[in-house]
Design a protein around this motif. Structure first.
Motif, PDB file in Angstrom:
ATOM      1  N   ASP A 154       0.851  -1.186   0.000  1.00  0.00           N
ATOM      2  CA  ASP A 154       0.000   0.000   0.000  1.00  0.00           C
ATOM      3  C   ASP A 154       0.889   1.238   0.000  1.00  0.00           C
ATOM      4  O   ASP A 154       1.846   1.334   0.773  1.00  0.00           O
ATOM      5  N   GLY A 155       0.562   2.201  -0.854  1.00  0.00           N
ATOM      6  CA  GLY A 155       1.414   3.370  -1.030  1.00  0.00           C
ATOM      7  C   GLY A 155       1.588   4.198   0.229  1.00  0.00           C
ATOM      8  O   GLY A 155       2.673   4.703   0.494  1.00  0.00           O
ATOM      9  N   LEU A 156       0.542   4.335   1.026  1.00  0.00           N
ATOM     10  CA  LEU A 156       0.612   5.189   2.216  1.00  0.00           C
ATOM     11  C   LEU A 156       1.246   4.469   3.397  1.00  0.00           C
ATOM     12  O   LEU A 156       2.215   4.959   3.982  1.00  0.00           O
ATOM     13  N   THR A 157       0.700   3.319   3.756  1.00  0.00           N
ATOM     14  CA  THR A 157       1.099   2.657   4.999  1.00  0.00           C
ATOM     15  C   THR A 157       2.293   1.728   4.843  1.00  0.00           C
ATOM     16  O   THR A 157       2.903   1.333   5.830  1.00  0.00           O
ATOM     17  N   LYS A 158       2.610   1.338   3.591  1.00  0.00           N
ATOM     18  CA  LYS A 158       3.666   0.371   3.292  1.00  0.00           C
ATOM     19  C   LYS A 158       3.325  -1.031   3.789  1.00  0.00           C
ATOM     20  O   LYS A 158       4.189  -1.923   3.777  1.00  0.00           O
ATOM     21  N   LEU A 159       2.092  -1.243   4.234  1.00  0.00           N
ATOM     22  CA  LEU A 159       1.630  -2.593   4.514  1.00  0.00           C
ATOM     23  C   LEU A 159       1.311  -3.272   3.188  1.00  0.00           C
ATOM     24  O   LEU A 159       1.320  -2.654   2.122  1.00  0.00           O
ATOM     25  N   PHE A 160       0.999  -4.578   3.245  1.00  0.00           N
ATOM     26  CA  PHE A 160       0.540  -5.255   2.039  1.00  0.00           C
ATOM     27  C   PHE A 160      -0.782  -4.651   1.588  1.00  0.00           C
ATOM     28  O   PHE A 160      -1.609  -4.246   2.408  1.00  0.00           O
ATOM     29  N   ASN A 161      -0.969  -4.607   0.269  1.00  0.00           N
ATOM     30  CA  ASN A 161      -2.212  -4.045  -0.245  1.00  0.00           C
ATOM     31  C   ASN A 161      -3.307  -5.114  -0.312  1.00  0.00           C
ATOM     32  O   ASN A 161      -3.073  -6.301  -0.058  1.00  0.00           O
ATOM     33  N   ARG A 162      -4.507  -4.678  -0.674  1.00  0.00           N
ATOM     34  CA  ARG A 162      -5.663  -5.568  -0.681  1.00  0.00           C
ATOM     35  C   ARG A 162      -5.477  -6.723  -1.670  1.00  0.00           C
ATOM     36  O   ARG A 162      -5.822  -7.881  -1.365  1.00  0.00           O
ATOM     37  N   ARG A 163      -4.939  -6.463  -2.827  1.00  0.00           N
ATOM     38  CA  ARG A 163      -4.760  -7.516  -3.825  1.00  0.00           C
ATOM     39  C   ARG A 163      -3.859  -8.631  -3.298  1.00  0.00           C
ATOM     40  O   ARG A 163      -4.180  -9.819  -3.413  1.00  0.00           O
ATOM     41  N   PHE A 164      -2.745  -8.236  -2.695  1.00  0.00           N
ATOM     42  CA  PHE A 164      -1.822  -9.231  -2.157  1.00  0.00           C
ATOM     43  C   PHE A 164      -2.468 -10.021  -1.020  1.00  0.00           C
ATOM     44  O   PHE A 164      -2.318 -11.251  -0.939  1.00  0.00           O
ATOM     45  N   MET A 165      -3.189  -9.331  -0.141  1.00  0.00           N
ATOM     46  CA  MET A 165      -3.828 -10.003   0.986  1.00  0.00           C
ATOM     47  C   MET A 165      -4.876 -11.003   0.500  1.00  0.00           C
ATOM     48  O   MET A 165      -5.019 -12.091   1.063  1.00  0.00           O
ATOM     49  N   ASP A 166      -5.610 -10.640  -0.535  1.00  0.00           N
ATOM     50  CA  ASP A 166      -6.587 -11.572  -1.104  1.00  0.00           C
ATOM     51  C   ASP A 166      -5.900 -12.840  -1.606  1.00  0.00           C
ATOM     52  O   ASP A 166      -6.375 -13.958  -1.387  1.00  0.00           O
ATOM     53  N   GLU A 167      -4.774 -12.665  -2.295  1.00  0.00           N
ATOM     54  CA  GLU A 167      -4.039 -13.811  -2.831  1.00  0.00           C
ATOM     55  C   GLU A 167      -3.510 -14.698  -1.704  1.00  0.00           C
ATOM     56  O   GLU A 167      -3.621 -15.929  -1.760  1.00  0.00           O
TER      57      GLU A 167
END
Length: 320
Positions: A154-167
């Motif tokens: 994720d651009g702001l938080t640098k956590l994993f984004n939604r797409r990656f988490m879904d996978e």
């Protein structure tokens, strides 16, 4: 003495102590780093720690001959290291068998000094090319990692984004389903975040989300623990091999970490600092659950936590 960058790590294997010592001395005089051992089993034990760029291998040894040692190296090592056999046998069938076992060359003992130097010069060229290839491969790996990270974060938080988490969620569900292992998912969001943005501005709101992200990301660092941004002020945590008791502990840790940030939120109707509400599910997957259905069940519990007054969590064992 040759240049350091031309020296090689040479594993010398010979059960005859005098031969081994004499050859080791000659190799070291030429500037090489030598690990000299007396047998095949010892050679295999030190192989990966020493990481040789060349193996000089006697054929006739007790317990395990040079042919078997070479075969085991070739079977176990994905990286091709040159192997030169050393032997007093000059018969053609010995040389043929050595090459079939994975050898790259064959020297007759006692090894002629001029021949040995010439062979080592050729091996140095191979070693240098191998190092360059490894350096290039390492750089490509670093570039690929950075690209993968950019795509998945994720651009702001640098956590994993939604797409990656879904996978990852789908992969974990499939694996846990096959092995009948419990798995947990937590959805949480920031209580009364809109009033926070209204009171302090969106820049401060972004800073608040970054602080929360860092705090939660530091809580879950085990293999198969993933923290991601679900969207807006909502976050998701995936916890492999986690039952209801461990899920409750995880939710408690999240609550405590956010409270300890002590971020002022005068617009909150729950507390004078930022808090979060959480919904968590734990289950043993069948292996065919959809990502959306799992999020939906966790979201229902998150909604229940909000109805209960926020700054709390509701968890449940489900049978998807």
């Amino acid at each position: 003495m040759m240049e350091n960058n031309a020296s090689m790590r040479i594993l010398l294997v010979d059960d005859v102590q005098l031969d081994r010592m004499q050859l080791a001395i000659r190799l070291k005089q030429q500037g090489h780093n030598v690990e000299a051992v007396s047998g095949g089993r010892e050679a295999l034990e030190v192989f990966y720690d020493f990481d040789p760029e060349l193996v000089l291998l006697d054929i006739t040894m007790p317990e395990m001959d040079g042919f078997e040692v070479a075969q085991r190296i070739r079977e176990q090592d994905d990286d091709w290291r040159p192997i030169i056999f050393l032997s007093s046998h000059e018969e053609p069938h010995f040389i043929s068998k050595a090459i079939d076992a994975g050898g790259d060359d064959y020297l007759i003992k006692p090894v002629d000094r001029v021949v040995l130097t010439a062979k080592l010069t050729a091996m140095q060229r191979i070693a240098m090319m191998r190092r360059e290839l490894q350096s290039t491969s390492s750089e490509l790996e670093r570039v690929n990692y950075r690209l993968m990270k950019q795509v998945n974060e994720d651009g702001l938080t640098k956590l994993f984004n939604r797409r990656f988490m879904d996978e990852q969620l789908q992969k974990i569900v499939n694996f846990h389903g096959r092995h009948e292992i419990p798995f947990s998912l937590i959805l949480f969001d920031v209580d009364h975040f809109k009033p926070y943005n209204d009171n302090y501005g969106h820049i401060e709101g972004d800073k608040c989300l970054i602080k929360i992200s860092n705090a939660i990301n530091n809580l879950f660092t085990r293999t198969e623990e993933y923290v991601g941004r679900y969207g807006g002020e909502e976050f998701v945590v995936l916890l492999a091999n986690t039952d209801l008791d461990k899920l409750e502990q995880a939710c408690g840790r999240i609550h405590k970490a956010i409270v300890e940030l002590n971020i002022e939120n005068s617009g909150s109707l729950v507390s004078d600092i930022v808090t979060v509400s959480q919904g968590g599910i734990t289950f043993i997957p069948h292996g065919n659950e959809s990502v959306d259905s799992l999020y939906e069940q966790a979201d229902k519990l998150l909604y229940q936590a909000k109805k209960n007054g926020r700054a709390s969590y509701v968890i449940e064992t489900i049978d998807p």
